[in-house]
Enzyme design. Structure first.
Site, PDB file in Angstrom:
ATOM      1  N   ASP A   9      51.632  94.016  15.868  1.00  0.00           N
ATOM      2  CA  ASP A   9      52.448  92.541  16.507  1.00  0.00           C
ATOM      3  C   ASP A   9      53.612  92.315  15.738  1.00  0.00           C
ATOM      4  O   ASP A   9      53.973  91.292  15.596  1.00  0.00           O
ATOM      5  CB  ASP A   9      51.495  90.919  16.123  1.00  0.00           C
ATOM      6  CG  ASP A   9      49.834  91.424  17.421  1.00  0.00           C
ATOM      7  OD1 ASP A   9      49.803  93.202  18.021  1.00  0.00           O
ATOM      8  OD2 ASP A   9      49.318  90.856  17.632  1.00  0.00           O
ATOM      9  N   ASP A  47      51.013  92.413  21.147  1.00  0.00           N
ATOM     10  CA  ASP A  47      50.227  91.103  21.863  1.00  0.00           C
ATOM     11  C   ASP A  47      51.234  91.247  23.057  1.00  0.00           C
ATOM     12  O   ASP A  47      51.746  91.328  23.012  1.00  0.00           O
ATOM     13  CB  ASP A  47      50.122  90.043  21.197  1.00  0.00           C
ATOM     14  CG  ASP A  47      49.149  88.954  21.242  1.00  0.00           C
ATOM     15  OD1 ASP A  47      48.056  88.717  21.452  1.00  0.00           O
ATOM     16  OD2 ASP A  47      49.166  87.557  20.887  1.00  0.00           O
ATOM     17  N   HIS A  49      49.940  89.330  26.751  1.00  0.00           N
ATOM     18  CA  HIS A  49      49.630  88.182  27.366  1.00  0.00           C
ATOM     19  C   HIS A  49      50.004  87.910  29.046  1.00  0.00           C
ATOM     20  O   HIS A  49      51.324  87.809  28.852  1.00  0.00           O
ATOM     21  CB  HIS A  49      49.063  86.413  26.654  1.00  0.00           C
ATOM     22  CG  HIS A  49      48.762  86.457  25.872  1.00  0.00           C
ATOM     23  ND1 HIS A  49      47.688  87.663  25.371  1.00  0.00           N
ATOM     24  CD2 HIS A  49      49.149  86.058  24.089  1.00  0.00           C
ATOM     25  CE1 HIS A  49      46.663  87.156  23.789  1.00  0.00           C
ATOM     26  NE2 HIS A  49      48.251  86.324  23.073  1.00  0.00           N
ATOM     27  N   HIS A  81      53.595  81.986  24.395  1.00  0.00           N
ATOM     28  CA  HIS A  81      53.651  83.492  23.613  1.00  0.00           C
ATOM     29  C   HIS A  81      53.434  84.886  23.602  1.00  0.00           C
ATOM     30  O   HIS A  81      52.528  85.304  24.196  1.00  0.00           O
ATOM     31  CB  HIS A  81      53.167  83.819  21.962  1.00  0.00           C
ATOM     32  CG  HIS A  81      51.559  83.677  21.606  1.00  0.00           C
ATOM     33  ND1 HIS A  81      50.719  82.755  21.805  1.00  0.00           N
ATOM     34  CD2 HIS A  81      50.981  84.852  21.383  1.00  0.00           C
ATOM     35  CE1 HIS A  81      49.315  83.365  21.594  1.00  0.00           C
ATOM     36  NE2 HIS A  81      50.013  84.850  21.166  1.00  0.00           N
ATOM     37  N   LYS A 106      47.228  94.359  23.838  1.00  0.00           N
ATOM     38  CA  LYS A 106      45.585  93.725  24.030  1.00  0.00           C
ATOM     39  C   LYS A 106      46.215  91.832  24.377  1.00  0.00           C
ATOM     40  O   LYS A 106      47.213  92.055  23.988  1.00  0.00           O
ATOM     41  CB  LYS A 106      45.576  93.261  22.483  1.00  0.00           C
ATOM     42  CG  LYS A 106      46.405  93.058  21.423  1.00  0.00           C
ATOM     43  CD  LYS A 106      45.591  92.797  19.952  1.00  0.00           C
ATOM     44  CE  LYS A 106      47.057  92.109  18.728  1.00  0.00           C
ATOM     45  NZ  LYS A 106      46.935  90.531  19.170  1.00  0.00           N
ATOM     46  N   CYS A 151      45.766  88.117  13.786  1.00  0.00           N
ATOM     47  CA  CYS A 151      45.646  89.856  14.289  1.00  0.00           C
ATOM     48  C   CYS A 151      45.451  90.677  13.698  1.00  0.00           C
ATOM     49  O   CYS A 151      44.914  91.608  13.589  1.00  0.00           O
ATOM     50  CB  CYS A 151      46.961  90.268  15.135  1.00  0.00           C
ATOM     51  SG  CYS A 151      46.547  88.372  17.009  1.00  0.00           S
TER      52      CYS A 151
HETATM   53  C1  VGL Z   1      48.011  86.866  17.027  1.00  0.00           C
HETATM   54  C2  VGL Z   1      47.779  83.955  17.198  1.00  0.00           C
HETATM   55  C3  VGL Z   1      47.700  84.207  18.694  1.00  0.00           C
HETATM   56  C4  VGL Z   1      48.413  86.960  16.046  1.00  0.00           C
HETATM   57  C5  VGL Z   1      47.982  86.703  18.808  1.00  0.00           C
HETATM   58  O1  VGL Z   1      49.534  88.600  16.518  1.00  0.00           O
HETATM   59  O2  VGL Z   1      48.130  87.234  14.992  1.00  0.00           O
HETATM   60  N1  VGL Z   1      47.735  85.185  16.971  1.00  0.00           N
HETATM   61  N2  VGL Z   1      47.902  85.757  19.784  1.00  0.00           N
HETATM   62 ZN    ZN Z   2      48.041  86.490  21.435  1.00  0.00          ZN
END
Ligand code: VGL
Ligand code: ZN
Length: 206
Positions: A9, A47, A49, A81, A106, A151
């Site tokens: 990420d 990440d 979404h 995000h 993911k 993550c």
């Molecule tokens: C993450 C919170 C929500 C991360 C992703 O990449 O650590 N943290 N989504």
């Molecule tokens: Zn996330």
């Protein structure tokens, strides 16, 4: 048998100016770029979404940082995000993206969050990362990225549980640190699970 560098990420929304800012999140980019030439495989998770994801405070009429129970599982409420296709979901500027050999998405299920690069938080669905690693005969993972206390931690602990020899490069990670001590506790949990904690100089000087 080979080793892969796994970038977790490394996305704009986790940089200090992003939607879910991680202090110094952008500082890891040059460190990662220095590590990249030492690996044949460079795999990145994103990440990713859908808009209106269930982990977003805005989707649940909640305040950011609150914890609600979603489908029987505690879920931290995050700011919107890493929405698919947005600038915030792109890799942080300056990252050597040309070296990335595979990208794993993911958090794509609208109803379940996914901190780990391997499974969603309910372990109902796999992302395809383990299958990819097995197909490439990759047995060892060196993990870097964001965020240490979410993550990175969940990806590293799942990697060990799946039998991968797992190291995390501490100076190539940064954490959210929602509560003081979260990052320190994440390192302890990773170590406890059987991960090796290493530094970028261990690779760059060799
Ligand atoms: C993450 C919170 C929500 C991360 C992703 O990449 O650590 N943290 N989504
Ligand atoms: Zn996330």
């Amino acid at each position: 048998m080979s080793q892969a560098l796994l970038l977790v990420d490394v996305q704009n929304d986790f940089s200090p100016s992003g939607a879910l800012p991680v202090a110094e999140g952008d500082k890891i980019v040059p460190v990662i770029n220095q590590l990249i030439p030492h690996f044949d495989h460079v795999i990145a998770t994103k990440d990713w979404h859908p808009a209106g994801h269930s982990s977003f405070a805005s989707s649940n009429n909640q305040a950011v940082g609150d914890v609600i129970v979603l489908d029987g599982t505690p879920q931290i409420m995050w700011p919107d995000h890493c929405v698919q296709g947005t600038e915030g979901a792109e890799f942080i500027d300056g990252l050597n993206v040309g070296a990335i050999t595979q990208i794993i998405h993911k958090g794509t299920n609208p109803n379940i969050d996914s901190y780990s690069g391997f499974f969603d938080n309910q372990r109902l669905q796999a992302t395809g990362l383990a299958e990819y690693l097995n197909a490439q005969d990759i047995k060892e993972l060196v993990i870097v990225g964001l965020a240490t206390d979410y993550c990175v931690k969940f990806t590293a602990i799942d990697a060990v549980s799946l039998g991968f020899k797992t190291s995390i490069v501490q100076d190539a990670c940064r954490g959210v640190e929602m509560a003081t001590g979260d990052v320190e506790s994440a390192w302890k949990q990773m170590k406890q699970a059987g991960c090796k904690l290493v530094q970028s100089r261990d690779f760059v000087n060799q």
